[in-house]
Design a protein around this motif. Sequence first.
Motif, PDB file in Angstrom:
ATOM      1  N   VAL A   1       0.826  -1.209   0.000  1.00  0.00           N
ATOM      2  CA  VAL A   1       0.000   0.000   0.000  1.00  0.00           C
ATOM      3  C   VAL A   1       0.865   1.265   0.000  1.00  0.00           C
ATOM      4  N   ASP A   2       2.106   1.159  -0.524  1.00  0.00           N
ATOM      5  CA  ASP A   2       2.974   2.333  -0.532  1.00  0.00           C
ATOM      6  C   ASP A   2       2.527   3.367  -1.552  1.00  0.00           C
ATOM      7  N   GLY A   3       1.681   2.980  -2.514  1.00  0.00           N
ATOM      8  CA  GLY A   3       1.178   3.951  -3.475  1.00  0.00           C
ATOM      9  C   GLY A   3      -0.241   4.388  -3.175  1.00  0.00           C
ATOM     10  N   CYS A   4      -0.997   3.554  -2.457  1.00  0.00           N
ATOM     11  CA  CYS A   4      -2.415   3.835  -2.199  1.00  0.00           C
ATOM     12  C   CYS A   4      -2.808   3.168  -0.896  1.00  0.00           C
ATOM     13  N   THR A   5      -3.377   3.931   0.023  1.00  0.00           N
ATOM     14  CA  THR A   5      -3.821   3.338   1.288  1.00  0.00           C
ATOM     15  C   THR A   5      -4.943   2.346   1.049  1.00  0.00           C
ATOM     16  N   CYS A   6      -5.952   2.735   0.285  1.00  0.00           N
ATOM     17  CA  CYS A   6      -7.005   1.831  -0.183  1.00  0.00           C
ATOM     18  C   CYS A   6      -7.578   0.977   0.943  1.00  0.00           C
ATOM     19  N   LEU A   7      -8.165   1.637   1.934  1.00  0.00           N
ATOM     20  CA  LEU A   7      -8.676   0.934   3.113  1.00  0.00           C
ATOM     21  C   LEU A   7      -9.776  -0.066   2.757  1.00  0.00           C
ATOM     22  N   GLU A   8     -10.545   0.208   1.728  1.00  0.00           N
ATOM     23  CA  GLU A   8     -11.628  -0.703   1.380  1.00  0.00           C
ATOM     24  C   GLU A   8     -11.069  -2.045   0.891  1.00  0.00           C
ATOM     25  N   GLN A   9     -10.038  -2.007   0.035  1.00  0.00           N
ATOM     26  CA  GLN A   9      -9.454  -3.264  -0.436  1.00  0.00           C
ATOM     27  C   GLN A   9      -8.807  -4.040   0.712  1.00  0.00           C
ATOM     28  N   VAL A  10      -8.189  -3.309   1.643  1.00  0.00           N
ATOM     29  CA  VAL A  10      -7.549  -3.968   2.785  1.00  0.00           C
ATOM     30  C   VAL A  10      -8.601  -4.629   3.662  1.00  0.00           C
ATOM     31  N   ALA A  11      -9.699  -3.907   3.933  1.00  0.00           N
ATOM     32  CA  ALA A  11     -10.768  -4.472   4.761  1.00  0.00           C
ATOM     33  C   ALA A  11     -11.394  -5.685   4.077  1.00  0.00           C
ATOM     34  N   GLU A  12     -11.547  -5.632   2.764  1.00  0.00           N
ATOM     35  CA  GLU A  12     -12.115  -6.757   2.031  1.00  0.00           C
ATOM     36  C   GLU A  12     -11.196  -7.974   2.109  1.00  0.00           C
ATOM     37  N   ALA A  13      -9.896  -7.757   1.997  1.00  0.00           N
ATOM     38  CA  ALA A  13      -8.955  -8.870   2.093  1.00  0.00           C
ATOM     39  C   ALA A  13      -9.016  -9.512   3.470  1.00  0.00           C
ATOM     40  N   ALA A  14      -9.156  -8.694   4.499  1.00  0.00           N
ATOM     41  CA  ALA A  14      -9.251  -9.238   5.854  1.00  0.00           C
ATOM     42  C   ALA A  14     -10.505 -10.075   6.028  1.00  0.00           C
ATOM     43  N   ARG A  15     -11.605  -9.662   5.386  1.00  0.00           N
ATOM     44  CA  ARG A  15     -12.850 -10.428   5.493  1.00  0.00           C
ATOM     45  C   ARG A  15     -12.792 -11.721   4.665  1.00  0.00           C
ATOM     46  N   THR A  16     -12.066 -11.679   3.565  1.00  0.00           N
ATOM     47  CA  THR A  16     -12.091 -12.786   2.620  1.00  0.00           C
ATOM     48  C   THR A  16     -11.054 -13.866   2.925  1.00  0.00           C
ATOM     49  N   ALA A  17      -9.966 -13.499   3.567  1.00  0.00           N
ATOM     50  CA  ALA A  17      -8.888 -14.455   3.814  1.00  0.00           C
ATOM     51  C   ALA A  17      -9.379 -15.585   4.720  1.00  0.00           C
ATOM     52  N   PRO A  18      -9.038 -16.835   4.399  1.00  0.00           N
ATOM     53  CA  PRO A  18      -9.457 -17.971   5.227  1.00  0.00           C
ATOM     54  C   PRO A  18      -8.802 -17.912   6.613  1.00  0.00           C
ATOM     55  N   PRO A  19      -9.364 -18.592   7.589  1.00  0.00           N
ATOM     56  CA  PRO A  19      -8.748 -18.647   8.926  1.00  0.00           C
ATOM     57  C   PRO A  19      -7.333 -19.210   8.842  1.00  0.00           C
ATOM     58  N   GLY A  20      -6.448 -18.652   9.605  1.00  0.00           N
ATOM     59  CA  GLY A  20      -5.062 -19.109   9.620  1.00  0.00           C
ATOM     60  C   GLY A  20      -4.166 -18.409   8.622  1.00  0.00           C
ATOM     61  N   VAL A  21      -4.739 -17.572   7.756  1.00  0.00           N
ATOM     62  CA  VAL A  21      -3.960 -16.840   6.756  1.00  0.00           C
ATOM     63  C   VAL A  21      -3.748 -15.410   7.257  1.00  0.00           C
ATOM     64  N   THR A  22      -2.498 -14.983   7.307  1.00  0.00           N
ATOM     65  CA  THR A  22      -2.163 -13.648   7.787  1.00  0.00           C
ATOM     66  C   THR A  22      -2.344 -12.626   6.665  1.00  0.00           C
ATOM     67  N   VAL A  23      -3.009 -11.532   6.969  1.00  0.00           N
ATOM     68  CA  VAL A  23      -3.147 -10.424   6.025  1.00  0.00           C
ATOM     69  C   VAL A  23      -2.225  -9.297   6.505  1.00  0.00           C
ATOM     70  N   VAL A  24      -1.337  -8.865   5.607  1.00  0.00           N
ATOM     71  CA  VAL A  24      -0.327  -7.872   5.965  1.00  0.00           C
ATOM     72  C   VAL A  24      -0.389  -6.714   4.979  1.00  0.00           C
ATOM     73  N   THR A  25      -0.356  -5.493   5.498  1.00  0.00           N
ATOM     74  CA  THR A  25      -0.170  -4.331   4.630  1.00  0.00           C
ATOM     75  C   THR A  25       1.285  -3.887   4.756  1.00  0.00           C
ATOM     76  N   VAL A  26       1.878  -3.544   3.628  1.00  0.00           N
ATOM     77  CA  VAL A  26       3.283  -3.119   3.609  1.00  0.00           C
ATOM     78  C   VAL A  26       3.355  -1.737   2.973  1.00  0.00           C
ATOM     79  N   ALA A  27       3.754  -0.750   3.766  1.00  0.00           N
ATOM     80  CA  ALA A  27       3.963   0.606   3.267  1.00  0.00           C
ATOM     81  C   ALA A  27       5.456   0.811   3.023  1.00  0.00           C
ATOM     82  N   ASP A  28       5.834   2.033   2.657  1.00  0.00           N
ATOM     83  CA  ASP A  28       7.242   2.264   2.335  1.00  0.00           C
ATOM     84  C   ASP A  28       8.070   2.647   3.558  1.00  0.00           C
ATOM     85  N   THR A  29       7.796   3.812   4.157  1.00  0.00           N
ATOM     86  CA  THR A  29       8.655   4.291   5.244  1.00  0.00           C
ATOM     87  C   THR A  29       8.166   3.885   6.636  1.00  0.00           C
TER      88      THR A  29
END
Length: 223
Positions: free
Chosen positions: A128-156
């Motif tokens: 997410v170093d180019g776009c925060t895009c909270l909606e896509q991040v929230a959707e990934a957290a809802r969609t990921a199966p149990p046991g799968v880690t969802v990570v956002t990676v920014a630049d600095t």
Amino acid sequence: MGKADADGPGLPDLPPEWGRVVIPDDIAALADEAEQIRRELRRAAAGSRRWRPPTGPVIVLIVAVLTTIAGLAAVTWLRAGRTGPSASTPEPTPAQLVGRPLPALDLVDAGQSPVPLRGLLPVVVLLVDGCTCLEQVAEAARTAPPGVTVVTVADTRPRAAPAGAPVRALADPAGGLRAFLHVPASPDGVTALLADRTGRITLMVPEVASISDHQAELARLAG
């Protein structure tokens, strides 16, 4: 004295009566011959106000010096060409990244403590170093199966995840992950990277519109 370069240019055709002309490796080896030429020229200038062409031996020395200079310059140019930068390696496409191992990079958390990327497997990485895009991040957290880690990676520095979403916010100040993927940051989308529990990359999308479009790949992460 020197020897001919294996790949270098040969000497031009010279009169046979001049004998064998050897090109030294170091032009400094011709210092004595050069000094002799200068003495000949000084004597000629002192003996007559009118310049006289140098004698036969002096001509041979002049040709040898000029040939040596030209030969050394050509050899240096050829060697520089052989040792110059090679053609750039083509950048991998997203499809070519699938099946490769996830790089052993250390990201950092909000306290600047190192977090091994491969210690988060299986993982959905959202750059997410180019776009925060909270909606896509929230959707990934809802969609990921149990046991799968969802990570956002920014630049600095890590960026805050959506409130209540089970997302780990990290940063990659060195830019190692972007460099590995060969994908520039975009202000219009999130780069998604999926890796299974063995560390094998199963999906890379340079600009993901909706992570739910990749339900099959997400489901396989939990296997």
